[in-house]
Design a protein around this motif. Structure first.
Motif, PDB file in Angstrom:
ATOM      1  N   ARG A  15      -2.441   2.491  -6.914  1.00  0.00           N
ATOM      2  CA  ARG A  15      -1.957   3.573  -7.775  1.00  0.00           C
ATOM      3  C   ARG A  15      -0.656   4.219  -7.354  1.00  0.00           C
ATOM      4  O   ARG A  15      -0.541   5.431  -7.245  1.00  0.00           O
ATOM      5  N   GLY A  16       0.316   3.438  -7.089  1.00  0.00           N
ATOM      6  CA  GLY A  16       1.683   3.918  -6.952  1.00  0.00           C
ATOM      7  C   GLY A  16       1.939   5.041  -5.990  1.00  0.00           C
ATOM      8  O   GLY A  16       1.428   5.064  -4.882  1.00  0.00           O
ATOM      9  N   ARG A  17       2.728   5.967  -6.455  1.00  0.00           N
ATOM     10  CA  ARG A  17       3.273   6.993  -5.567  1.00  0.00           C
ATOM     11  C   ARG A  17       2.215   7.807  -4.850  1.00  0.00           C
ATOM     12  O   ARG A  17       2.470   8.372  -3.801  1.00  0.00           O
ATOM     13  N   LEU A  21       5.296  -0.657  -4.907  1.00  0.00           N
ATOM     14  CA  LEU A  21       5.122   0.710  -4.406  1.00  0.00           C
ATOM     15  C   LEU A  21       6.415   1.268  -3.817  1.00  0.00           C
ATOM     16  O   LEU A  21       6.646   2.474  -3.859  1.00  0.00           O
ATOM     17  N   ALA A  22       7.249   0.387  -3.266  1.00  0.00           N
ATOM     18  CA  ALA A  22       8.498   0.844  -2.644  1.00  0.00           C
ATOM     19  C   ALA A  22       9.503   1.341  -3.670  1.00  0.00           C
ATOM     20  O   ALA A  22      10.462   2.023  -3.306  1.00  0.00           O
ATOM     21  N   THR A  23       9.293   1.024  -4.931  1.00  0.00           N
ATOM     22  CA  THR A  23      10.231   1.454  -5.969  1.00  0.00           C
ATOM     23  C   THR A  23       9.603   2.452  -6.929  1.00  0.00           C
ATOM     24  O   THR A  23      10.170   2.725  -7.986  1.00  0.00           O
ATOM     25  N   GLU A  24       8.464   3.001  -6.569  1.00  0.00           N
ATOM     26  CA  GLU A  24       7.789   3.983  -7.435  1.00  0.00           C
ATOM     27  C   GLU A  24       8.685   5.201  -7.658  1.00  0.00           C
ATOM     28  O   GLU A  24       9.346   5.682  -6.741  1.00  0.00           O
ATOM     29  N   ASP A  25       8.653   5.686  -8.899  1.00  0.00           N
ATOM     30  CA  ASP A  25       9.398   6.902  -9.226  1.00  0.00           C
ATOM     31  C   ASP A  25       8.930   8.058  -8.361  1.00  0.00           C
ATOM     32  O   ASP A  25       7.747   8.206  -8.091  1.00  0.00           O
ATOM     33  N   ARG A  30      -6.829   7.456  -0.947  1.00  0.00           N
ATOM     34  CA  ARG A  30      -5.897   8.546  -0.649  1.00  0.00           C
ATOM     35  C   ARG A  30      -6.476   9.485   0.412  1.00  0.00           C
ATOM     36  O   ARG A  30      -5.768   9.936   1.306  1.00  0.00           O
ATOM     37  N   VAL A  31      -7.760   9.756   0.310  1.00  0.00           N
ATOM     38  CA  VAL A  31      -8.406  10.607   1.314  1.00  0.00           C
ATOM     39  C   VAL A  31      -8.343   9.932   2.687  1.00  0.00           C
ATOM     40  O   VAL A  31      -8.045  10.575   3.691  1.00  0.00           O
ATOM     41  N   VAL A  91       2.841  -1.264   1.025  1.00  0.00           N
ATOM     42  CA  VAL A  91       3.995  -1.916   0.405  1.00  0.00           C
ATOM     43  C   VAL A  91       3.891  -3.434   0.535  1.00  0.00           C
ATOM     44  O   VAL A  91       4.273  -4.172  -0.374  1.00  0.00           O
ATOM     45  N   THR A  92       3.347  -3.903   1.655  1.00  0.00           N
ATOM     46  CA  THR A  92       3.154  -5.338   1.826  1.00  0.00           C
ATOM     47  C   THR A  92       2.157  -5.862   0.790  1.00  0.00           C
ATOM     48  O   THR A  92       2.342  -6.943   0.235  1.00  0.00           O
TER      49      THR A  92
END
Length: 138
Positions: A71-73, A109-113, A48-49, A103-104
Motif C-alpha cells: 500500500r504505497g506511501r 514504492l520509491a516513486t510514491e507521491d 504498518r504497525v 522497495v525491493t
C-alpha cells in the motif's frame, strides 16, 4: 494491548490469527460502497504497525505471507517522533533496512507521491545519516 511475554508467544498468536483467517491487509471497510478504503485514518494495518513498532518478528512473518499488499506511501512513511525521542542507530538501521526491503519487493514504492513531502514534514529525531540514506533510497 500489553507487551508480549515472549517473542515466540507473539508469533504463535499471530500465526494462529492468520491461519484462522485474519486479514493481513485489514483496512477500514466502506460497507455501503462495498470496498476497502485506504487513507491516513488507517494507521493500524498490521504491516504498518510492525514497521512503526520496530518489530522484526511481526514484520518478517507478515512479509512472508502470500497476498500481502504494501500500500504505497503508508509503508514508507517515517514514524512520527517526539522532540524528546532519541532513536538509536540500531533503530535507524532496522527502519532503513525495512524500507529497502519494501522497495525491493515493490520498486513502485520509491516513486510514491508525497513520500518525500511526508518525510520533510515529520517531526523526527532520526540521525542525519538515516535521513541521507532514506533520501537516496527514494
Amino acid at each position: 494491548m500489553p507487551m508480549w511475554q515472549t517473542p515466540a508467544l507473539q508469533l504463535a498468536i499471530m500465526r494462529a490469527l492468520i491461519e484462522g483467517g485474519a486479514d493481513i491487509n485489514a483496512g477500514r471497510r466502506d460497507e455501503a460502497a462495498g470496498r476497502i478504503e485506504y487513507g491516513p485514518a488507517d494507521m493500524c494495518w498490521p504491516i504498518r504497525v510492525a514497521i512503526r513498532a520496530c518489530n522484526p518478528a511481526a514484520f518478517d512473518l507478515l512479509m512472508g505471507q502470500p497476498g500481502l499488499q504494501l500500500r504505497g506511501r503508508w509503508v514508507m512513511q517515517l514514524p512520527r517522533t517526539l522532540p524528546t525521542d532519541q532513536p538509536t542507530k540500531a533503530y535507524d538501521d532496522w527502519l532503513l533496512a525495512t524500507f529497502h526491503r519494501n522497495v525491493t519487493r515493490d520498486s513502485a514504492l520509491a516513486t510514491e507521491d508525497d513520500v518525500l513531502h511526508l518525510a520533510a514534514r515529520t517531526n523526527n529525531a532520526f540521525f542525519q545519516r538515516f535521513i541521507d540514506l532514506f533520501l537516496n533510497l527514494m
